[in-house]
Design a protein around this motif. Sequence first.
Motif, PDB file in Angstrom:
ATOM      1  N   ALA A 134       0.825  -1.211   0.000  1.00 31.21           N
ATOM      2  CA  ALA A 134       0.000   0.000   0.000  1.00 31.21           C
ATOM      3  C   ALA A 134       0.858   1.260   0.000  1.00 31.21           C
ATOM      4  CB  ALA A 134      -0.949   0.006   1.193  1.00 31.21           C
ATOM      5  N   VAL A 135       2.053   1.205   0.573  1.00 29.81           N
ATOM      6  CA  VAL A 135       2.950   2.364   0.531  1.00 29.81           C
ATOM      7  C   VAL A 135       3.445   2.565  -0.902  1.00 29.81           C
ATOM      8  CG1 VAL A 135       5.033   3.418   1.476  1.00 29.81           C
ATOM      9  CG2 VAL A 135       3.628   1.950   2.925  1.00 29.81           C
ATOM     10  N   GLU A 136       3.803   1.472  -1.564  1.00 29.85           N
ATOM     11  CA  GLU A 136       4.236   1.592  -2.954  1.00 29.85           C
ATOM     12  C   GLU A 136       3.104   2.113  -3.838  1.00 29.85           C
ATOM     13  OE1 GLU A 136       6.436  -1.665  -4.539  1.00 29.85           O
ATOM     14  OE2 GLU A 136       7.916  -1.628  -2.914  1.00 29.85           O
ATOM     15  N   LEU A 137       1.885   1.701  -3.551  1.00 32.07           N
ATOM     16  CA  LEU A 137       0.739   2.220  -4.294  1.00 32.07           C
ATOM     17  C   LEU A 137       0.522   3.713  -4.020  1.00 32.07           C
ATOM     18  CD1 LEU A 137      -1.664  -0.801  -3.889  1.00 32.07           C
ATOM     19  CD2 LEU A 137      -1.092   0.273  -6.082  1.00 32.07           C
ATOM     20  N   ALA A 138       0.741   4.143  -2.790  1.00 32.62           N
ATOM     21  CA  ALA A 138       0.620   5.566  -2.476  1.00 32.62           C
ATOM     22  C   ALA A 138       1.661   6.387  -3.243  1.00 32.62           C
ATOM     23  CB  ALA A 138       0.758   5.787  -0.970  1.00 32.62           C
ATOM     24  N   PHE A 139       2.860   5.833  -3.395  1.00 37.97           N
ATOM     25  CA  PHE A 139       3.892   6.504  -4.193  1.00 37.97           C
ATOM     26  C   PHE A 139       3.465   6.574  -5.656  1.00 37.97           C
ATOM     27  CE2 PHE A 139       8.149   6.109  -6.430  1.00 37.97           C
ATOM     28  CZ  PHE A 139       8.481   7.446  -6.277  1.00 37.97           C
ATOM     29  N   LEU A 140       2.916   5.478  -6.167  1.00 42.48           N
ATOM     30  CA  LEU A 140       2.424   5.478  -7.538  1.00 42.48           C
ATOM     31  C   LEU A 140       1.340   6.541  -7.724  1.00 42.48           C
ATOM     32  CD1 LEU A 140       2.415   4.147 -10.341  1.00 42.48           C
ATOM     33  CD2 LEU A 140       0.760   2.489  -9.454  1.00 42.48           C
ATOM     34  N   ARG A 141       0.456   6.663  -6.743  1.00 47.26           N
ATOM     35  CA  ARG A 141      -0.599   7.675  -6.817  1.00 47.26           C
ATOM     36  C   ARG A 141       0.007   9.084  -6.881  1.00 47.26           C
ATOM     37  NH1 ARG A 141      -4.404  11.053  -5.591  1.00 47.26           N
ATOM     38  NH2 ARG A 141      -6.600  10.361  -5.644  1.00 47.26           N
ATOM     39  N   HIS A 142       1.015   9.308  -6.063  1.00 44.97           N
ATOM     40  CA  HIS A 142       1.700  10.606  -6.054  1.00 44.97           C
ATOM     41  C   HIS A 142       2.266  10.924  -7.437  1.00 44.97           C
ATOM     42  CE1 HIS A 142       4.540  13.761  -4.870  1.00 44.97           C
ATOM     43  NE2 HIS A 142       5.499  13.041  -5.424  1.00 44.97           N
ATOM     44  N   LEU A 143       2.880   9.941  -8.073  1.00 46.10           N
ATOM     45  CA  LEU A 143       3.486  10.175  -9.382  1.00 46.10           C
ATOM     46  C   LEU A 143       2.424  10.436 -10.452  1.00 46.10           C
ATOM     47  CD1 LEU A 143       6.315   7.481  -9.348  1.00 46.10           C
ATOM     48  CD2 LEU A 143       6.529   9.942  -8.923  1.00 46.10           C
ATOM     49  N   ILE A 144       1.311   9.731 -10.383  1.00 45.23           N
ATOM     50  CA  ILE A 144       0.228   9.972 -11.350  1.00 45.23           C
ATOM     51  C   ILE A 144      -0.347  11.372 -11.146  1.00 45.23           C
ATOM     52  CG2 ILE A 144      -2.068   9.238 -12.099  1.00 45.23           C
ATOM     53  CD1 ILE A 144      -1.253   6.366 -11.306  1.00 45.23           C
ATOM     54  N   ASP A 145      -0.505  11.773  -9.890  1.00 44.30           N
ATOM     55  CA  ASP A 145      -0.986  13.129  -9.599  1.00 44.30           C
ATOM     56  C   ASP A 145      -0.047  14.183 -10.183  1.00 44.30           C
ATOM     57  OD1 ASP A 145      -3.460  13.515  -8.428  1.00 44.30           O
ATOM     58  OD2 ASP A 145      -2.748  13.075  -6.406  1.00 44.30           O
ATOM     59  N   ARG A 146       1.255  13.952 -10.034  1.00 45.21           N
ATOM     60  CA  ARG A 146       2.227  14.904 -10.571  1.00 45.21           C
ATOM     61  C   ARG A 146       2.177  14.950 -12.095  1.00 45.21           C
ATOM     62  NH1 ARG A 146       8.071  14.265  -8.032  1.00 45.21           N
ATOM     63  NH2 ARG A 146       8.425  15.852  -9.630  1.00 45.21           N
ATOM     64  N   GLN A 147       1.976  13.797 -12.718  1.00 46.53           N
ATOM     65  CA  GLN A 147       1.844  13.773 -14.177  1.00 46.53           C
ATOM     66  C   GLN A 147       0.623  14.571 -14.619  1.00 46.53           C
ATOM     67  OE1 GLN A 147       1.910   9.588 -15.375  1.00 46.53           O
ATOM     68  NE2 GLN A 147       3.563   9.243 -13.920  1.00 46.53           N
ATOM     69  N   ARG A 148      -0.483  14.415 -13.896  1.00 48.41           N
ATOM     70  CA  ARG A 148      -1.699  15.146 -14.226  1.00 48.41           C
ATOM     71  C   ARG A 148      -1.473  16.658 -14.106  1.00 48.41           C
ATOM     72  NH1 ARG A 148      -7.315  13.987 -11.094  1.00 48.41           N
ATOM     73  NH2 ARG A 148      -5.984  14.565  -9.329  1.00 48.41           N
ATOM     74  N   ALA A 149      -0.596  17.049 -13.179  1.00 50.94           N
ATOM     75  CA  ALA A 149      -0.294  18.471 -12.990  1.00 50.94           C
ATOM     76  C   ALA A 149       0.739  18.980 -13.990  1.00 50.94           C
ATOM     77  CB  ALA A 149       0.197  18.709 -11.565  1.00 50.94           C
ATOM     78  N   GLY A 150       1.226  18.103 -14.874  1.00 49.91           N
ATOM     79  CA  GLY A 150       2.147  18.530 -15.922  1.00 49.91           C
ATOM     80  C   GLY A 150       3.616  18.299 -15.633  1.00 49.91           C
ATOM     81  N   ALA A 151       3.944  17.566 -14.559  1.00 49.28           N
ATOM     82  CA  ALA A 151       5.341  17.306 -14.213  1.00 49.28           C
ATOM     83  C   ALA A 151       5.863  16.143 -15.057  1.00 49.28           C
ATOM     84  CB  ALA A 151       5.479  16.999 -12.725  1.00 49.28           C
ATOM     85  N   GLU A 152       6.520  16.446 -16.155  1.00 49.62           N
ATOM     86  CA  GLU A 152       6.965  15.403 -17.080  1.00 49.62           C
ATOM     87  C   GLU A 152       7.974  14.458 -16.448  1.00 49.62           C
ATOM     88  OE1 GLU A 152       8.369  17.157 -20.663  1.00 49.62           O
ATOM     89  OE2 GLU A 152       6.455  18.122 -21.141  1.00 49.62           O
ATOM     90  N   GLU A 153       8.775  14.959 -15.499  1.00 48.84           N
ATOM     91  CA  GLU A 153       9.777  14.094 -14.879  1.00 48.84           C
ATOM     92  C   GLU A 153       9.144  12.959 -14.086  1.00 48.84           C
ATOM     93  OE1 GLU A 153       9.003  17.388 -11.874  1.00 48.84           O
ATOM     94  OE2 GLU A 153       9.171  17.206 -14.053  1.00 48.84           O
ATOM     95  N   ALA A 154       7.874  13.117 -13.684  1.00 52.36           N
ATOM     96  CA  ALA A 154       7.192  12.073 -12.931  1.00 52.36           C
ATOM     97  C   ALA A 154       6.983  10.821 -13.762  1.00 52.36           C
ATOM     98  CB  ALA A 154       5.852  12.576 -12.404  1.00 52.36           C
ATOM     99  N   VAL A 155       6.931  10.973 -15.084  1.00 52.44           N
ATOM    100  CA  VAL A 155       6.834   9.799 -15.963  1.00 52.44           C
ATOM    101  C   VAL A 155       8.101   8.964 -15.840  1.00 52.44           C
ATOM    102  CG1 VAL A 155       6.648   9.009 -18.352  1.00 52.44           C
ATOM    103  CG2 VAL A 155       5.293  10.977 -17.570  1.00 52.44           C
ATOM    104  N   GLY A 156       9.250   9.622 -15.852  1.00 50.45           N
ATOM    105  CA  GLY A 156      10.514   8.902 -15.693  1.00 50.45           C
ATOM    106  C   GLY A 156      10.643   8.245 -14.338  1.00 50.45           C
ATOM    107  N   PHE A 157      10.236   8.961 -13.283  1.00 53.24           N
ATOM    108  CA  PHE A 157      10.283   8.361 -11.954  1.00 53.24           C
ATOM    109  C   PHE A 157       9.394   7.118 -11.896  1.00 53.24           C
ATOM    110  CE2 PHE A 157      11.454  12.733 -10.285  1.00 53.24           C
ATOM    111  CZ  PHE A 157      12.735  12.354  -9.892  1.00 53.24           C
ATOM    112  N   GLU A 158       8.221   7.194 -12.516  1.00 56.63           N
ATOM    113  CA  GLU A 158       7.334   6.026 -12.486  1.00 56.63           C
ATOM    114  C   GLU A 158       7.934   4.862 -13.277  1.00 56.63           C
ATOM    115  OE1 GLU A 158       2.831   4.461 -13.532  1.00 56.63           O
ATOM    116  OE2 GLU A 158       3.321   6.568 -13.880  1.00 56.63           O
TER     117      GLU A 158
END
Length: 208
Positions: A134-158
């Motif tokens: 569930a912690v790893e899923l919370a991190f995944l959620r954070h990265l998807i949220d950042r992608q939605r906000a336009g943070a392109e680097e979050a795609v690489g992190f994911e």
Amino acid sequence: MDDDALYASRLELVDFLIEALHDVPDEAFVERLLSGEFRTPEGEVNEPLDHGFAELRAFVAENEGRDPGAVHDDVEREYTRVFVGPRPPVVAHETYYRDDTDFMGEGLADVEASYGAAGWSPPEDYPEENDFVAVELAFLRHLIDRQRAGAEEAVGFERVFLEEHALRWVEPFTTELREQTDSRLYVAVAGIYEGLLAFEDELVAQLG
């Protein structure tokens, strides 16, 4: 499906899995499932997701007309038996399933380093170590949220997190969960988790 709808669907799946796995799901979660509030697509997405959705619909159908409190009691007993124990048959931690590190060993620091590289800290209210599913899923959620906000680097992190962590242990974890659970709900969770990671892996490869 437009971008907004796609982000909403991705986040809805992640939120469903977090609620189902972070601890015993609360009664409100069960009520939402039984009411049909969590909608599953009728079309094909990928094999594990399709199977997971079918099992979730079957879980709802087999509990139709039952008191949600009684269904919640069943779910609570099953979650406790499978994940809590005293000797749980499923240990939902990355380092438990990885052959290249000891359980709660240096692999845990590697997971935490991935979080830190993306500027994220795990929620303090999760009752498990930071390689818990569930912690790893919370991190995944954070990265998807950042992608939605336009943070392109979050795609690489994911992409890196999926390749180096989440995808490295999803198959043995979900296989064991399917084998050990007596509940269609957690058979559904296994399929939805496996299918979500496959979907995300394909998506970030396209975005990257």
